[in-house]
Design an enzyme around this catalytic site. Structure first.
Site, PDB file in Angstrom:
ATOM      1  N   GLN A   1      12.063 -27.445  61.428  1.00 52.38           N
ATOM      2  CA  GLN A   1      13.033 -26.350  61.345  1.00 52.38           C
ATOM      3  C   GLN A   1      14.274 -26.792  60.561  1.00 52.38           C
ATOM      4  O   GLN A   1      14.882 -27.819  60.879  1.00 52.38           O
ATOM      5  CB  GLN A   1      13.424 -25.897  62.768  1.00 52.38           C
ATOM      6  CG  GLN A   1      14.343 -24.708  62.811  1.00 52.38           C
ATOM      7  CD  GLN A   1      13.733 -23.434  62.228  1.00 52.38           C
ATOM      8  OE1 GLN A   1      12.588 -23.082  62.499  1.00 52.38           O
ATOM      9  NE2 GLN A   1      14.487 -22.732  61.392  1.00 52.38           N
TER      10      GLN A   1
ATOM     11  N   ASP B   1       5.253 -24.105  55.690  1.00 58.50           N
ATOM     12  CA  ASP B   1       6.402 -23.424  55.084  1.00 58.50           C
ATOM     13  C   ASP B   1       6.221 -23.260  53.575  1.00 58.50           C
ATOM     14  O   ASP B   1       6.935 -22.482  52.944  1.00 58.50           O
ATOM     15  CB  ASP B   1       7.684 -24.248  55.333  1.00 58.50           C
ATOM     16  CG  ASP B   1       8.513 -23.670  56.472  1.00 58.50           C
ATOM     17  OD1 ASP B   1       8.370 -22.465  56.753  1.00 58.50           O
ATOM     18  OD2 ASP B   1       9.303 -24.428  57.064  1.00 58.50           O
TER      19      ASP B   1
ATOM     20  N   LYS C   1       9.002 -18.273  66.857  1.00 57.57           N
ATOM     21  CA  LYS C   1       7.762 -18.803  66.273  1.00 57.57           C
ATOM     22  C   LYS C   1       6.773 -19.155  67.384  1.00 57.57           C
ATOM     23  O   LYS C   1       5.573 -18.886  67.271  1.00 57.57           O
ATOM     24  CB  LYS C   1       8.070 -20.026  65.402  1.00 57.57           C
ATOM     25  CG  LYS C   1       8.766 -19.620  64.102  1.00 57.57           C
ATOM     26  CD  LYS C   1       9.373 -20.772  63.326  1.00 57.57           C
ATOM     27  CE  LYS C   1      10.218 -20.211  62.172  1.00 57.57           C
ATOM     28  NZ  LYS C   1      10.911 -21.220  61.379  1.00 57.57           N
TER      29      LYS C   1
END
Ligand code: NAP
Length: 283
Positions: free
Chosen positions: A95, A118, A51
């Site tokens: 995460q 997300d 990422k």
């Protein structure tokens, strides 16, 4: 035709990089993505590194907080609350999975829905499930990546029978809604589905997201189907593979995505586009 998510993601990131170059003049700065990584999970470390690399390619500012395994849930929540009110931060990603002592639900609910790159916040989920999702709603990255892969493969969705294997909150359910929004007739399968091969053989579009190596075999697929493999599994030799047995399915499929190099790179690409969306939504 094998659709390369790696190539499509590279092309889309290059386009985003051009767009981002114009932001300092238009808005005074580039988007800023903050990632919080708790603990030492090797898979998570790799995802976060990928990422970060993608942020560099598209020209974002990015910050990663690498916190030790023993960080308390409250410390993570406090950090998120700080970032929520920081005007120089556009996207926040924690995460997953988190160490067991930290509640993922609380963490997801604490991230401001405007910075939820997300797309997991309950308000973003609720917006997705409205009859007509509005275009400020943040869509989870993997399902959005699947739609872009289908578009790239020239797969018509409207009027087609789509079968989704798996009903997870992050893949199975949202991709089902996105396909439904595009006028597919959608069947969602799970571990209690009876006569699964009977169902999958009906699919014009088959999305496999169950987490079982090479589960979908050629005899389960209709001739000419479009097959999207979301799985990230390990085969008998410990090598990365998907939920689809590529060797037996590829000859029958009209289009298919490989693992690696299919859905995975598109997920990260859509994280980048969600960050741009959060940045632009707040301008
Ligand atoms: P998950 O939360 O583990 O859920 C798995 C789903 O598959 C469940 O709905 C389960 O049914 C269903 N299932 C399990 N065994 C089945 C069977 N034999 N027949 C039919 N359905 C079955 O899955 P996930 O998080 O969506 O992940 C799925 C896979 O995608 C994993 O390999 C994961 O690593 C991968 N993934 C990849 C990306 C990417 O970017 N490439 C992103 C996310 C996930 P029940 O609901 O009945 O238990």
């Amino acid at each position: 035709m094998v659709i390369s998510g790696k190539e499509l993601a590279a092309k889309l990131k290059a386009e985003m990089a051009e767009q981002v170059k114009t932001f300092p003049d238009k808005y005074g700065r580039v988007p800023h993505l903050v990632v919080i990584l708790v603990g030492n999970d090797p898979g998570s470390q790799t995802y976060v590194r990928n990422k970060e690399k993608a942020c560099d390619v598209v020209g974002f500012k990015h910050t990663t907080y690498r916190l030790p395994e023993e960080t308390s849930g409250q410390e993570v929540l406090d950090r998120i609350v700080e970032l929520n009110t920081d005007d120089t931060v556009d996207g926040i990603l924690v995460q997953l999975p988190l160490p067991r002592h930290i509640s993922e639900t609380k963490v997801i609910e604490t991230i401001s829905k405007e910075k939820d790159v997300d797309g997991f916040h309950p308000l973003n989920t609720a917006a997705l499930w409205q009859k007509r999702p509005n275009n400020t709603c943040i869509i989870p990255c993997t399902p959005m990546g699947i739609i872009k892969l289908l578009e790239e493969g020239g797969v018509e969705i409207a009027g087609k029978k789509a079968v989704v294997l798996g009903r997870s909150q992050i893949v199975g359910l949202p991709i089902s809604k996105l396909l439904l929004d595009r006028n597919a007739t959608v069947t969602i399968c799970h571990s209690r589905t009876k006569d699964l091969p009977e169902v999958t053989r009906q699919a014009d579009i088959l999305v496999a997201a169950i987490g079982k190596a090479k589960f979908v075999t050629g005899d389960m697929v209709k001739e000419g189907a479009a097959v999207i493999d979301v799985g990230m599994d390990l085969d008998e030799n410990g090598k990365l593979c998907g939920d689809v047995d590529f060797a037996s399915v590829e000859p029958k499929a009209s289009v298919i995505t490989p693992v690696p190099g299919g859905v995975g790179p598109m997920t990260i690409c859509c994280l980048m586009s969600n960050t741009i969306q959060c940045f632009l939504n707040s301008r």
